[in-house]
Design an enzyme around this catalytic site. Structure first.
Site, mmCIF file in Angstrom:
data_model
loop_
_atom_site.group_PDB
_atom_site.id
_atom_site.type_symbol
_atom_site.label_atom_id
_atom_site.label_comp_id
_atom_site.label_asym_id
_atom_site.label_seq_id
_atom_site.Cartn_x
_atom_site.Cartn_y
_atom_site.Cartn_z
ATOM 1 C CE LYS A 68 -1.380 -2.375 -1.927
ATOM 2 N NZ LYS A 68 -0.761 -1.754 -3.381
ATOM 3 C CG ASN A 149 2.463 -0.552 3.307
ATOM 4 O OD1 ASN A 149 3.685 -0.908 3.559
ATOM 5 N ND2 ASN A 149 1.966 -0.127 2.523
ATOM 6 C CD GLU A 150 4.051 2.972 1.810
ATOM 7 O OE1 GLU A 150 3.369 3.864 1.436
ATOM 8 O OE2 GLU A 150 4.511 2.061 0.954
ATOM 9 C CD GLU A 265 6.326 -2.881 -1.036
ATOM 10 O OE1 GLU A 265 6.446 -1.710 -1.703
ATOM 11 O OE2 GLU A 265 5.408 -2.993 -0.243
HETATM 12 O O1 9MR Z 1 2.224 -1.759 -7.142
HETATM 13 C C1 9MR Z 1 1.151 -1.210 -6.482
HETATM 14 C C2 9MR Z 1 0.291 -0.369 -7.581
HETATM 15 O O2 9MR Z 1 -0.028 -1.407 -8.595
HETATM 16 C C3 9MR Z 1 -1.062 0.235 -6.896
HETATM 17 O O3 9MR Z 1 -1.706 0.993 -7.758
HETATM 18 C C4 9MR Z 1 -0.692 1.394 -5.593
HETATM 19 C C5 9MR Z 1 -1.513 1.689 -4.933
HETATM 20 O O4 9MR Z 1 -2.354 0.745 -4.238
HETATM 21 O O5 9MR Z 1 0.515 0.407 -4.660
HETATM 22 C C6 9MR Z 1 1.504 -0.174 -5.313
HETATM 23 O O6 9MR Z 1 2.150 -0.787 -4.457
HETATM 24 C C7 9MR Z 1 2.798 -0.150 -3.288
HETATM 25 C C8 9MR Z 1 2.609 -0.857 -2.061
HETATM 26 O O7 9MR Z 1 1.427 -1.434 -1.832
HETATM 27 C C9 9MR Z 1 3.341 -0.379 -1.069
HETATM 28 N N1 9MR Z 1 4.686 0.265 -1.107
HETATM 29 C C10 9MR Z 1 4.835 1.151 -2.515
HETATM 30 C C11 9MR Z 1 4.140 0.189 -3.722
HETATM 31 C C12 9MR Z 1 4.356 0.937 -4.860
HETATM 32 O O8 9MR Z 1 3.664 2.272 -5.096
#
Ligand code: 9MR
Length: 355
Positions: A68, A149-150, A265
């Site tokens: 990220k 993403n999103e 996911e």
């Molecule tokens: O699982 C991820 C968590 O450990 C992080 O703190 C969070 C923020 O970066 O993101 C979570 O993963 C997300 C993913 O990147 C995008 N879709 C939703 C996921 C769950 O929040």
């Protein structure tokens, strides 16, 4: 240097676990498509139970957090690829596909970016150089990327908030570059690595028809304009009460685009009401297991084989699920328990793959 030696040592141990595991019947040995999980490289390096489940059961991995923006590009002039490189080395050693997550998102943004001031040309340059640098580093190693993403709200409008909003999730790219930053992000990714498969990834498409419709309209527009997009990610963070009809409809409509379809996911909450006293009863387990099987059955039925990119779980064991760890909700959303032992739902998922 010491960290490099530690990483090498961890990779050797992981390789040994893989050799031992090679003969067993597992999700990956059975599935007609890739089955994956989101990986935390620290757990992979340090926890032998985590290592063996990942190595034995899955043939695709997604970087959960380490690629990220905030993790890989912590300062304007600094990129940190160490943990991503560790995942790539692990994937190569075990012949697993590796899926990069994610290039442009409104979360996990570093402080320097949230404080950046510049005109739209300067922001455009940031987006382009970030994507170019990361994809060039992983060129030929990363099979695919979640590029954006999103980007949509559940009501189907483009996610947006005020530049000055006192909110930790500011939609920088949309604010500074307009909604077409999405298309340009795909173009920049394609320029940097023309062989990488490029995905748009989002949640809630099974419960929010307006969001699903907006994403499909974006794909239609991209195709018309020749924007390079190869797949769609249905995150599928669902619960035992998520309607089957919504799940089937989302899979069907996404498949109708002709693009690759990634259940990207997957996890299934049993505690949608966030009850602190909840017990994981047999009846809740039964509902959850049935839902896991349903997702697989629909994926097999509704997605033509050549579009079946695979099903990826978000995390491995219940204890490392983001729902439990970050949202602090009592829940059991995955196929493996806190000790990485197979749960009852594992067999349902397994049988659904097989039938
Ligand atoms: O699982 C991820 C968590 O450990 C992080 O703190 C969070 C923020 O970066 O993101 C979570 O993963 C997300 C993913 O990147 C995008 N879709 C939703 C996921 C769950 O929040």
């Amino acid at each position: 240097m010491i960290n490099r030696i530690k990483s090498l040592f961890a990779l050797v141990l992981i390789w040994l676990a893989g050799v031992v595991a090679a003969q067993q019947q597992t999700l990956q040995s059975l599935a007609p498509f890739k089955v994956g999980c989101a990986i935390n490289p620290d757990l992979l390096a340090k926890n032998p139970s985590y290592q063996s489940v990942v190595t034995e059961e899955f043939n695709s991995i997604t970087s959960e957090n380490v690629l990220k923006f905030g993790a890989v590009h912590p300062q304007k002039e600094v990129y940190d690829f160490a943990k991503g490189d560790f995942l790539v080395a692990y994937a190569q050693m075990h012949h697993k596909r590796i899926h990069g997550h994610c290039l442009a998102w409104h979360q996990s943004v570093p402080k320097w970016l949230s404080e950046f001031e510049g005109d739209s040309a300067a922001w455009e340059n940031l987006l382009r150089s970030h994507i170019r640098t990361v994809l060039t580093h992983y060129k030929g190693k990363m099979e695919a990327w979640d590029v954006v993403n999103e980007a949509f709200f559940d009501n189907g409008t483009y996610r947006q908030d005020s530049v000055n909003a006192p909110h930790r999730y500011i939609t920088f790219w949309r604010n500074h570059l307009g909604e077409d930053y999405i298309a340009r992000a795909f173009e920049y990714a394609h320029e940097a690595d023309p062989n990488a498969l490029l995905f748009y990834n989002d949640y809630g498409q099974e419960s929010n028809p307006a969001k699903l419709k907006a994403i499909l309209a974006m794909v239609t527009d991209f195709k018309r304009r020749g924007i390079p997009i190869h797949g769609l990610g249905l995150q599928m963070h669902i619960g035992i009460n998520t309607k089957d009809s919504g799940i089937a409809e989302a899979i069907k409509q996404v498949a109708a685009t002709g693009l690759l379809v990634h259940i990207s996911e997957l996890d299934i909450k049993v505690n949608q009401k966030k009850d602190t006293a909840i017990i994981y009863t047999d009846s809740l387990k039964a509902l959850q297991c049935r839902k896991f099987a349903f997702v697989v059955e629909q994926y097999k039925k509704l997605v033509p084989k050549k579009q079946q990119y695979g099903i990826t779980f978000w995390n491995v064991g219940d204890g490392d699920s983001w729902i439990v760890k970050w949202e602090k909700i009592k829940d059991w959303p995955l196929l493996f328990d806190v000790n990485y032992r197979k749960k009852a739902c594992y067999s349902y998922f397994y049988d659904a793959l097989k039938e």
